[in-house]
Design an enzyme around this catalytic site. Sequence first.
Site, PDB file in Angstrom:
ATOM      1  NE  ARG A 163      -9.296  -1.938   5.468  1.00  0.00           N
ATOM      2  CZ  ARG A 163      -9.637  -2.178   6.736  1.00  0.00           C
ATOM      3  NH1 ARG A 163     -10.041  -1.185   7.512  1.00  0.00           N
ATOM      4  NH2 ARG A 163      -9.587  -3.406   7.212  1.00  0.00           N
TER       5      ARG A 163
ATOM      6  CD  GLU B 284       0.757  -7.539   6.436  1.00  0.00           C
ATOM      7  OE1 GLU B 284      -0.097  -7.529   7.335  1.00  0.00           O
ATOM      8  OE2 GLU B 284       0.489  -7.306   5.243  1.00  0.00           O
TER       9      GLU B 284
ATOM     10  CD  GLN C  90      -3.815  -3.479   4.004  1.00  0.00           C
ATOM     11  OE1 GLN C  90      -3.448  -4.096   5.010  1.00  0.00           O
ATOM     12  NE2 GLN C  90      -4.865  -3.863   3.266  1.00  0.00           N
TER      13      GLN C  90
ATOM     14  CG  HIS D 278       1.088  -3.308   2.036  1.00  0.00           C
ATOM     15  ND1 HIS D 278       1.352  -2.716   3.243  1.00  0.00           N
ATOM     16  CD2 HIS D 278       0.218  -4.325   2.293  1.00  0.00           C
ATOM     17  CE1 HIS D 278       0.681  -3.341   4.200  1.00  0.00           C
ATOM     18  NE2 HIS D 278      -0.026  -4.320   3.640  1.00  0.00           N
TER      19      HIS D 278
END
Length: 392
Positions: free
Chosen positions: A276, A133, A96, A257
């Site tokens: 994705r 993130e 993704q 990743h």
Amino acid sequence: MHRLINQVRPYAWGAEEAIPRLLGAEPDGSPQAELWMGAHPAAPSTLLTGGGERTFDAFIAESPKEVLGEETVARFGERLPFLLKVLAADSPLSLQAHPDESRARAGFAAEESEGIPVDAADRNYRDPFHKPELVLALEPFEALCGFRDPVAALGDLAGIRCELARRLRADLAAPDPHIALRTAMTRILTLDSRDLDQGLAEFVEEWTHRGGGTHHATVLDLVRRYPGDPGAVAALLLNRITLRPGEALFLPAGNVHAYLRGTAVEIMASSDNVLRAGLTAKHVDVPELLAVVDFSVLPIPYTRPVAVEGRSEYRPGVDEFSLTVLGPGAIGTTVPGGSPSIVLALDGGAELRAECGAQTKLERGESVFVPASSGAVRVQGSGHLVAATVGF
């Protein structure tokens, strides 16, 4: 300060024991993938207040500037801009990437105009926000993250004679690494039906017996778990890493990743925009993912904390979040106030005393929300805690 009741997401890739063990509960044999702490509408926490239980969004709506702080409201509106999680993976997550702010806004607006329900399985953009993130390992945490030098992938393909391998070697031999990786990744993820069936099977057969290098076992494991999925071959192009406990990665927009296994704390901008390309039963949109991916060969995005008065602060440079680590071991420090915070006890326990006079004690697995108006919080005890807050 307000105690939190948090939701657990039972995704199929989740581990059975890590999150129940944190929460002091008996595992029930089902996957427990993510513990969410925040106000995200997909799984908002519940706050315990003097008046009973309140959903996080309702609590914010009552007095947003008091709860979030004027600066947070001015920057992000009347919403909590971050989401804190404990992630426990027993098998790989999807391959993704996440969009940047402009792509997220445009993608969300386009799907809204098309009338696609926000909760539709085939929707890409569920909100207009980006999703950088940070992941902090609590145990050895394995992942695929960002592109490695195409020369390294070429070396792993040496001796593989099938047609797909020959084409990939030609792609990866291009003098510009960016072009080499884009061409190879696009080839893998857009195989036609013949190549997807026969060509992929030939590659896997040869790779099983002749493949080598750091990625040999990883590709075989992904092939076993996701037969017929070209994402297993795409893993060849990515860095394969293992974070030690206490090590962290920061993943900006466009970093492709896949987390493979392990337990970690994860903090992110409060968004559910995930694009994705494979290794999943969920919605896959290869063209959209390829449009947002950064094909640069970059260093593995390790991020290191800054030590500040008995605490460690991870500030990766985004406005939505920062993460403070207290312990493990003896704790005696003050977490600055003026911004909304969520504090989670990973182990041990500690006393929290807010500037406003509120106080509470956190034990393993417990969490609390600290409104901006509560001021700085003095934390003392012995254990391992994390505190999530905004990043500016």
